[in-house]
Design an enzyme around this catalytic site. Structure first.
Site, short mmCIF file in Angstrom:
data_model
loop_
_atom_site.label_atom_id
_atom_site.label_comp_id
_atom_site.label_asym_id
_atom_site.label_seq_id
_atom_site.Cartn_x
_atom_site.Cartn_y
_atom_site.Cartn_z
N SER A 255 0.85 -1.06 -0.10
CA SER A 255 -0.04 0.04 -0.30
C SER A 255 1.07 1.32 0.27
CB SER A 255 -0.92 0.33 1.27
OG SER A 255 -0.20 0.14 2.64
N GLY B 257 -2.56 5.14 -3.79
CA GLY B 257 -2.45 3.98 -4.01
C GLY B 257 -2.19 2.55 -3.86
N GLY C 207 -5.24 1.27 5.99
CA GLY C 207 -4.03 -0.49 5.42
C GLY C 207 -5.21 -1.82 6.09
N ASP C 208 -6.23 -1.07 7.20
CA ASP C 208 -6.39 -2.11 7.56
C ASP C 208 -7.50 -2.28 6.48
OD1 ASP C 208 -4.50 -1.96 10.06
OD2 ASP C 208 -6.26 -0.73 10.91
N1 LIG Z 1 -5.02 9.74 1.65
C1 LIG Z 1 -4.97 8.86 0.89
N2 LIG Z 1 -6.33 8.84 0.78
C2 LIG Z 1 -7.06 8.06 -0.56
N3 LIG Z 1 -6.53 6.84 -0.16
C3 LIG Z 1 -5.74 6.55 0.88
C4 LIG Z 1 -5.53 7.93 1.40
N4 LIG Z 1 -4.40 7.54 2.37
C5 LIG Z 1 -4.75 5.93 2.22
N5 LIG Z 1 -5.35 5.37 1.42
C6 LIG Z 1 -5.61 4.13 0.98
O1 LIG Z 1 -5.35 2.86 1.86
C7 LIG Z 1 -4.97 2.42 1.75
C8 LIG Z 1 -4.15 2.34 2.52
O2 LIG Z 1 -3.31 3.12 2.86
P1 LIG Z 1 -2.19 2.93 3.45
O3 LIG Z 1 -0.66 2.45 2.85
O4 LIG Z 1 -1.08 4.87 4.28
O5 LIG Z 1 -1.91 1.86 4.64
P2 LIG Z 1 -0.59 1.99 6.61
O6 LIG Z 1 0.20 2.75 6.06
O7 LIG Z 1 -0.97 0.29 6.08
O8 LIG Z 1 -2.48 2.18 7.54
P3 LIG Z 1 -2.73 1.67 8.47
O9 LIG Z 1 -1.24 0.72 9.40
O10 LIG Z 1 -2.83 2.71 9.40
O11 LIG Z 1 -3.90 1.06 8.68
C9 LIG Z 1 -3.49 2.72 0.55
O12 LIG Z 1 -3.26 1.86 -0.58
C10 LIG Z 1 -5.04 3.57 -0.52
O13 LIG Z 1 -5.85 2.85 -1.10
MG LIG Z 2 -0.35 -0.49 8.15
#
Ligand SMILES: Nc1ncnc2c1ncn2[C@@H]1O[C@H](COP(=O)(O)OP(=O)(O)OP(=O)(O)O)[C@@H](O)[C@H]1O
Ligand SMILES: [Mg+2]
Length: 324
Positions: A224, A229, A255-256
């Site tokens: 992610s 995206g 991400g969850d």
């Molecule tokens: N600001 C944003 N606008 C639109 N989509 C987002 C945004 N932030 C995250 N996403 C979507 O959420 C998905 C997961 O986000 P991210 O990569 O931040 O996960 P993460 O760092 O594992 O988050 P967490 O561990 O807090 O759940 C991304 O692949 C994207 O599709």
């Molecule tokens: Mg995460």
């Protein structure tokens, strides 16, 4: 059935106040408390989409009891195992008079004894046996070995054909890959930290890192990339999912939500096959849920109708040939 594992859950406490002024007494306008931790967020999102969901992990003390009691309100079955130590709390401070992300205080979690971990491992196969998908999310509490997710992946394999999805970082991620999970979901930082991939532009770095995790043993990898995206590297091909950024919401827990969406598509599918409707459909659905979770103010809460609208607008491109 989706079984969501959270070895280090938390009671999430959110304070709403105008703004933080250090070295002063602050008036809190509103306090909200609810069950939290990464796998609990996964369970909450999957349950809000109508899935049959159980949550397990280690929970102890008064907070552990409150956490377990709170699951029913989200239609999540409580399968947590008790421990002596007190479940941690995570404090989020939302400054209503300020733009920007909340301030988060993350506790390490209670120490888990060897006997408690052994008891959980002994009980786990009975839970995994009834699942179509097992998700394992988040950090490990002190005392739980770094190979915990590898152990639970192997335990799942020994009793069922359930899909295993692991969302963690560091050594726990590397060791989990060696046990052959169906899917791992690092974010970009977790991927680069676990693989050391550092050459080339962003897409090439991500593709190299994902390939490295597949070489370690993960069948598929979804990386992610926050608002940019995600990228999927799978036995069936590679895809890039992109979409518009959601501004003003709370990206914590996106991400969850992505993991919950991938779990929903993996449920009920044959061993070794693609997710329901193929990877492109799975990525669209999961990305829609992730975007909807950004829109919602607290982690693990999504409006399924908003998620469907977002999913319809996700752009999926297959990454072909030597484009890596
Ligand atoms: N600001 C944003 N606008 C639109 N989509 C987002 C945004 N932030 C995250 N996403 C979507 O959420 C998905 C997961 O986000 P991210 O990569 O931040 O996960 P993460 O760092 O594992 O988050 P967490 O561990 O807090 O759940 C991304 O692949 C994207 O599709
Ligand atoms: Mg995460």
């Amino acid at each position: 059935v989706i079984l969501a594992v959270t070895l280090n859950p938390a009671i999430d406490v959110t304070y709403y106040l105008d703004r933080i002024v250090r070295h002063s007494g602050l008036r809190v306008d509103r306090v909200l408390e609810r069950p939290g931790g990464k796998g609990v967020n996964v369970a909450r999102v999957a349950a809000s989409c109508g899935a049959d969901v159980g949550a397990t992990g280690l929970a102890g003390g008064h907070r552990g009891e409150r956490l377990r009691a709170g699951l029913a309100g989200y239609r999540i079955r409580d399968e947590f195992c008790p421990i002596e130590g007190e479940t941690r709390q995570t404090v989020n401070i939302v400054e209503t008079g300020q733009a920007g992300l909340p301030t988060e205080l993350r506790e390490p979690g209670p120490a888990v004894t060897q006997a408690e971990w052994d008891r959980f491992v002994a009980r786990f196969p009975a839970l995994a046996a009834g699942a179509d998908v097992v998700t394992m999310s988040g950090s490990l509490p002190p005392g739980v070995p770094a190979g915990a997710y590898a152990t639970l992946t192997a335990a799942t394999r020994s009793v069922s054909t359930a899909r295993v999805i692991v969302d963690t970082g560091g050594e726990a991620l590397r060791l989990a890959c060696a046990a052959g999970p169906d899917l791992v979901k690092p974010n970009e930082d977790e991927l680069l930290a676990a693989t050391g991939a550092s050459k080339g532009d962003r897409l090439h770095r991500v593709l190299d890192g994902a390939s490295a995790l597949r070489d370690l043993g993960a069948a598929a990898v979804v990386v992610s990339l926050g608002r940019s995206g995600s990228v999927a590297v799978t036995p069936d091909g590679r895809w890039r999912a992109s979409h518009d950024a959601v501004t003003g919401g709370n990206p914590v827990g996106a991400g969850d939500a992505l993991v919950a969406g991938l779990a929903l598509s993996a449920a009920g599918q044959p061993m070794g096959g693609q997710p329901a409707g193929g990877w492109a459909a799975a990525l669209s659905r999961a990305s829609g849920l992730a975007m909807a979770s950004v829109l919602a103010t607290s982690a693990g809460e999504v409006d399924p109708a908003a998620a469907e609208r977002f999913a319809a607008g996700i752009r999926i491109r297959e990454i072909r040939g030597r484009d890596r």
